[in-house]
Design a protein around this motif. Structure first.
Motif, PDB file in Angstrom:
ATOM      1  N   GLU A 162     -29.119   4.947  26.603  1.00  0.00           N
ATOM      2  CA  GLU A 162     -29.454   4.437  25.201  1.00  0.00           C
ATOM      3  C   GLU A 162     -30.258   5.393  24.607  1.00  0.00           C
ATOM      4  N   PRO A 199     -41.731   4.260  18.151  1.00  0.00           N
ATOM      5  CA  PRO A 199     -41.175   3.675  17.158  1.00  0.00           C
ATOM      6  C   PRO A 199     -41.438   2.103  16.946  1.00  0.00           C
ATOM      7  N   ASP A 200     -42.154   1.300  17.706  1.00  0.00           N
ATOM      8  CA  ASP A 200     -42.755   0.103  17.240  1.00  0.00           C
ATOM      9  C   ASP A 200     -43.686   0.300  16.023  1.00  0.00           C
ATOM     10  N   ARG A 237     -37.492   9.260  18.460  1.00  0.00           N
ATOM     11  CA  ARG A 237     -38.862   9.613  18.774  1.00  0.00           C
ATOM     12  C   ARG A 237     -39.487  10.438  17.575  1.00  0.00           C
ATOM     13  N   GLY A 282     -34.223   0.856  32.967  1.00  0.00           N
ATOM     14  CA  GLY A 282     -35.819   0.692  33.213  1.00  0.00           C
ATOM     15  C   GLY A 282     -36.270   1.969  33.894  1.00  0.00           C
ATOM     16  N   TYR A 283     -37.731   1.918  33.761  1.00  0.00           N
ATOM     17  CA  TYR A 283     -38.566   3.304  34.393  1.00  0.00           C
ATOM     18  C   TYR A 283     -37.944   3.024  35.711  1.00  0.00           C
ATOM     19  N   ASP A 296     -28.645  -7.132  22.280  1.00  0.00           N
ATOM     20  CA  ASP A 296     -29.965  -6.777  22.594  1.00  0.00           C
ATOM     21  C   ASP A 296     -30.950  -7.737  22.524  1.00  0.00           C
ATOM     22  N   ASP A 297     -32.253  -7.444  23.296  1.00  0.00           N
ATOM     23  CA  ASP A 297     -33.327  -8.606  23.424  1.00  0.00           C
ATOM     24  C   ASP A 297     -32.659 -10.039  23.676  1.00  0.00           C
ATOM     25  N   PRO A 352     -36.888   7.417  29.500  1.00  0.00           N
ATOM     26  CA  PRO A 352     -36.183   8.088  28.518  1.00  0.00           C
ATOM     27  C   PRO A 352     -36.529   9.706  28.647  1.00  0.00           C
ATOM     28  N   TRP A 373     -39.587  -9.015  33.785  1.00  0.00           N
ATOM     29  CA  TRP A 373     -41.138  -8.803  34.111  1.00  0.00           C
ATOM     30  C   TRP A 373     -41.615 -10.050  34.823  1.00  0.00           C
ATOM     31  N   LEU A 396     -32.896   6.613  22.256  1.00  0.00           N
ATOM     32  CA  LEU A 396     -34.082   5.977  21.504  1.00  0.00           C
ATOM     33  C   LEU A 396     -34.933   7.089  20.527  1.00  0.00           C
ATOM     34  N   GLY A 398     -35.739  -2.869  31.520  1.00  0.00           N
ATOM     35  CA  GLY A 398     -36.998  -2.904  31.759  1.00  0.00           C
ATOM     36  C   GLY A 398     -37.637  -3.024  33.246  1.00  0.00           C
ATOM     37  N   VAL A 446     -29.002  -0.240  16.083  1.00  0.00           N
ATOM     38  CA  VAL A 446     -29.012  -0.499  14.663  1.00  0.00           C
ATOM     39  C   VAL A 446     -29.756  -1.715  14.178  1.00  0.00           C
ATOM     40  N   ILE A 494     -34.625   3.154   6.770  1.00  0.00           N
ATOM     41  CA  ILE A 494     -34.027   3.002   7.872  1.00  0.00           C
ATOM     42  C   ILE A 494     -32.474   3.549   7.896  1.00  0.00           C
TER      43      ILE A 494
END
Ligand code: C2E
Ligand code: CA
Ligand code: CA
Ligand code: CA
Length: 275
Positions: free
Chosen positions: A59, A74-75, A63, A253-254, A175-176, A259, A203, A61, A233, A115, A87
């Motif tokens: 994915e 990004p948030d 920066r 996820g990590y 997503d989400d 990333p 989580w 992301l 995640g 997107v 955007i």
């Protein structure tokens, strides 16, 4: 109401309002400059298939490395970029960069880009995406877009756009998943290639029976509908084991991998070495 509350409150209200407007205006200007000065770059987070524990893709992301502000997450800028319309330009840059990078990888891995719903409203996405694929030479099947449920709030024209993107061969990922108001009804309106379970459920999964029940329900829904489910995640071996046991096909996820600037840099994590 603020005026009746007395002078002190008026000043307080005004100053915070003022500073947030000022902040936005500054960020807008800085983002415009950032596009010209090439301050944006992409990081790629690996997505692993649990069946063979091999990478299937990444994915992208975005920066932002600002000369004075440092790394802006990004948030803190995507929302402002959406409000001021930048955007559209940024999203197009992200897609082109991601396709160029995927061409350079020298493998068949896929890349997904986020997107924004604003891009659906302000640009001809099928036209832009087909041009990017043509210009970069990337096979459409290697590209996916990740969208959130709120694109459905704008009516049926966005479903038409999704169908056109799909006809080009681009994968469409929700997503989400689970965080919107009527996630399930959207699965009825459009055939997604993949659905990503929101990381908040992952989580909570091992501690809260409710989160676990939601994750299990999404997995069996995916199974019945023939849609690949991606869990995002994942931070621990226990979370990975839980999802593997329930045949969740794709994980991110990590714990799988953070990333990274280039995929060559992507560490062989514990999760992948077990293979
Ligand atoms: P998202 O699309 O849900 O992306 C996943 C976010 O979770 C990323 O945050 C990623 O770094 C983070 N993440 C992944 N695995 C883990 C984990 O195991 N633990 C934790 N704590 N976090 C994890 P990031 O990069 O800060 O991006 C945040 C959001 O910004 C993204 O959420 C996406 O909505 C948006 N975004 C990022 N890049 C783009 C872009 O190019 N275009 C648009 N429109 N939005 C973007
Ligand atoms: Ca995403
Ligand atoms: Ca997500
Ligand atoms: Ca998100």
């Amino acid at each position: 109401a603020a005026k009746q509350a007395g002078r002190g409150n008026v000043r307080e209200y005004d100053s915070s309002f003022d500073s947030s407007i000022k902040h936005r205006i500054r960020m807008e200007r800085e983002m415009q400059l950032a596009l010209e000065r090439n301050e944006f770059f992409l990081e790629y987070q690996p997505i692993m298939c649990t069946r063979d524990r091999k990478l299937t893709g990444y994915e992208a992301l975005v920066r932002w490395q600002h000369p004075e502000l440092g790394r802006v997450p990004p948030d803190q800028f995507i929302g402002i970029a959406e409000e001021c319309g930048l955007i559209t330009q940024l999203g197009e840059w992200v897609a082109r960069r991601a396709c160029l990078d995927a061409m350079e990888w020298g493998n068949a891995l896929s890349v997904s880009v986020n997107v924004s719903p604003i891009q659906f409203a302000t640009s001809d996405l099928p036209e832009i995406m087909s041009r990017i694929l043509y210009e970069t030479g990337l096979e459409a099947k290697r590209l996916s877009i990740e969208i959130t449920e709120n694109i459905f709030l704008q009516g049926s024209q966005n479903i038409e756009i999704l169908r056109k993107l799909r006809a080009l061969g681009i994968g469409i990922v929700m997503d989400d998943f689970g965080t919107g108001y009527s996630s399930l009804s959207y699965l009825q309106d459009f055939q997604f290639d993949k659905v990503k379970i929101d990381r908040s459920f992952i989580w909570g999964m091992l501690e809260k029976t409710h989160s676990a029940a939601i994750v299990n329900a999404i997995l069996s829904l995916g199974h019945d509908l023939g849609i690949d489910i991606v869990a995002e995640g994942i931070e621990t071996a226990e979370q990975l084991a839980y999802l593997e046991k329930r045949s969740c096909s794709l994980v991110q996820g990590y714990f799988i991998g953070r990333p990274c600037k280039t995929i060559a840099e992507a560490p062989r994590t514990e999760a992948m070495q077990v293979a």
